[in-house]
Design a protein around this motif. Structure first.
Motif, short mmCIF file in Angstrom:
data_model
loop_
_atom_site.label_atom_id
_atom_site.label_comp_id
_atom_site.label_asym_id
_atom_site.label_seq_id
_atom_site.Cartn_x
_atom_site.Cartn_y
_atom_site.Cartn_z
N TRP A 3 -84.72 -65.05 -15.44
CA TRP A 3 -83.41 -65.94 -15.79
C TRP A 3 -84.49 -67.60 -16.35
N TYR A 8 -81.49 -73.83 -15.31
CA TYR A 8 -79.66 -73.34 -14.55
C TYR A 8 -79.21 -74.01 -14.60
N VAL A 15 -70.79 -72.07 -13.82
CA VAL A 15 -70.57 -70.66 -12.61
C VAL A 15 -70.61 -71.31 -11.05
N GLY A 38 -77.68 -63.06 -3.34
CA GLY A 38 -77.86 -64.14 -4.57
C GLY A 38 -77.30 -65.20 -5.32
N ASP A 59 -82.71 -65.19 -2.16
CA ASP A 59 -82.67 -64.56 -3.65
C ASP A 59 -83.32 -63.83 -3.91
N GLY A 60 -83.23 -62.96 -5.19
CA GLY A 60 -84.09 -62.54 -6.02
C GLY A 60 -85.43 -62.84 -6.15
N ASP A 81 -84.87 -59.40 -1.25
CA ASP A 81 -83.67 -58.35 -2.42
C ASP A 81 -82.41 -57.60 -1.75
N ALA A 82 -81.52 -57.55 -2.25
CA ALA A 82 -79.76 -57.76 -1.33
C ALA A 82 -80.08 -56.09 -0.87
N ASN A 97 -72.00 -65.65 -4.80
CA ASN A 97 -71.12 -65.94 -5.85
C ASN A 97 -71.58 -65.87 -7.32
N ALA A 98 -70.89 -64.49 -8.36
CA ALA A 98 -71.84 -64.41 -9.28
C ALA A 98 -73.31 -63.81 -9.60
N TRP A 269 -88.78 -64.30 -11.96
CA TRP A 269 -88.25 -65.17 -12.88
C TRP A 269 -88.75 -66.11 -13.81
N MET A 281 -73.42 -66.14 -16.21
CA MET A 281 -72.93 -65.64 -16.44
C MET A 281 -72.32 -64.91 -15.30
C1 LIG Z 1 -76.27 -65.51 -11.71
S1 LIG Z 1 -77.09 -66.03 -10.87
C2 LIG Z 1 -75.68 -67.02 -9.44
C3 LIG Z 1 -76.58 -67.87 -8.61
C4 LIG Z 1 -75.28 -68.54 -7.48
N1 LIG Z 1 -74.53 -67.52 -6.59
C5 LIG Z 1 -74.80 -69.05 -7.93
O1 LIG Z 1 -73.71 -69.22 -7.90
O2 LIG Z 1 -75.06 -70.23 -9.70
C6 LIG Z 1 -77.52 -64.34 -10.02
C7 LIG Z 1 -78.57 -64.64 -8.91
O3 LIG Z 1 -77.86 -63.30 -8.20
C8 LIG Z 1 -79.83 -62.87 -7.93
N2 LIG Z 1 -80.21 -61.65 -8.17
C9 LIG Z 1 -80.23 -60.33 -8.87
N3 LIG Z 1 -80.97 -59.47 -8.21
C10 LIG Z 1 -80.82 -59.48 -7.04
C11 LIG Z 1 -81.54 -58.95 -5.85
N4 LIG Z 1 -80.99 -57.59 -6.12
N5 LIG Z 1 -81.09 -59.25 -4.83
C12 LIG Z 1 -81.16 -60.61 -4.07
N6 LIG Z 1 -80.60 -61.71 -5.62
C13 LIG Z 1 -80.49 -60.97 -6.79
C14 LIG Z 1 -80.45 -63.88 -9.66
O4 LIG Z 1 -82.05 -63.76 -9.26
C15 LIG Z 1 -79.67 -64.39 -9.66
O5 LIG Z 1 -79.79 -65.78 -9.15
#
Ligand SMILES: C[S@@+](CC[C@H](N)C(=O)[O-])C[C@H]1O[C@@H](n2cnc3c(N)ncnc32)[C@H](O)[C@@H]1O
Length: 281
Positions: A3, A8, A15, A38, A59-60, A81-82, A97-98, A269, A281
């Motif tokens: 990312w 961001y 977002v 996330g 967040d990952g 990691d989720a 969210n997203a 990242w 997205m």
């Molecule tokens: C599009 S961003 C959305 C961030 C935030 N929720 C927002 O609304 O702005 C997606 C986020 O999901 C996180 N993510 C992706 N895979 C993940 C995982 N397996 N575990 C935890 N976080 C994850 C990414 O690091 C990123 O920060």
């Protein structure tokens, strides 16, 4: 997935703006304990916190968490990691969210960990990309890859149908109270180079596999292919499709709470990643 953490919030501000109704669906109460799964740079976490709830953002991405912690020093954030995060004490709600559509390894594991992190009756409130999300963008991308004689790229997203995700939630011990599935055409206000910028930002791994001398012509081709569907006089519009739901952990579906801790995601990242300005997205 790399990312563009540094930009961001400016490039991705929408977002959080689009996530605004999610806060009302979550309806956090003063004193409640809520996980933002996330959480990215913590904008949604801060909204939850502003309603008086205690938030843990997970967040990952180490870079995202570092940015979240520096932007919101009074709040709690953790790299995890989720698919296998754990918490010491159950929470009242998990919100997201997203982010769920980026957690592709095993959606059921994400639901199971969320279930384990909630008290009975706790709520799981989220918005994510749904089936057909960015279909025009993805088709343009796949077509361009084929036009240049490349194997179709592996896509890093999971966009379920409402029926599929509802089934997963129910089988995971949740009662689905609300499930919405809707188009959300989204102006790419920050991305002047349209579909090409979108691919640069959201599919950098796929792009990294492309021979360097082909990359720019391939991106140009993606723009040509996507333009009829997504380019308006006023600018580019991404064909987002969203899934939004509210689910309740069934009271009788308790399981042993895992030990405190939480594994890091495999993602990294680097803040040195290319940072084209584009709606996220
Ligand atoms: C599009 S961003 C959305 C961030 C935030 N929720 C927002 O609304 O702005 C997606 C986020 O999901 C996180 N993510 C992706 N895979 C993940 C995982 N397996 N575990 C935890 N976080 C994850 C990414 O690091 C990123 O920060």
């Amino acid at each position: 997935m790399n990312w563009a953490v540094a930009t961001y919030d400016s490039a991705f501000g929408y977002v959080s703006a689009h996530g605004a109704p999610l806060i009302d669906l979550l309806d956090p109460q003063p004193g409640e304990r809520v996980i933002d799964l996330g959480c990215g740079t913590g904008t949604f976490s801060a909204e939850i916190n502003a309603r008086g709830a205690e938030v843990l953002g997970i967040d990952g991405s180490r870079e995202m968490i570092a940015q979240a912690a520096s932007l919101h020093p009074s709040m709690s954030f953790a790299v995890g990691d989720a698919h296998d995060f754990t918490v010491a004490e159950p929470y009242d709600a998990v919100a997201s969210n997203a982010a769920l559509h980026w957690m592709t390894r095993d959606p059921d594991a994400v639901i199971a960990q969320t279930h384990a992190a909630l008290r009975p009756g706790g709520r799981f409130i989220a918005e994510m990309g749904g089936a057909g999300n960015c279909a025009e963008l993805i088709t343009a991308m796949q077509t361009a890859w084929r036009v240049f004689g490349l194997d179709e790229p592996e896509l890093p997203w999971y966009f379920p149908t409402p029926a599929e995700y509802a089934t997963r939630l129910e089988e995971g011990g949740f009662t689905v109270r609300l499930l919405e599935f809707f188009d959300r055409p989204t102006r790419m206000s920050e991305g002047p180079n349209g579909a090409a910028d979108w691919v640069r930002l959201f599919a950098p791994e796929a792009l990294a596999e492309v021979p360097p001398e082909i990359a720019e012509p391939l991106l140009d081709r993606i723009n040509v292919l996507a333009a009829p569907a997504l380019r308006r006089e006023s600018g580019w519009v991404a064909d987002y499709v969203r899934l939004r739901f509210a689910a309740i952990r069934k009271p009788n579906s308790s399981g042993p709470l895992p030990e405190p801790g939480g594994a890091d995601a495999e993602t990294s990242w680097p803040s040195s990643a290319p940072t084209p300005a584009l709606d996220p997205m």
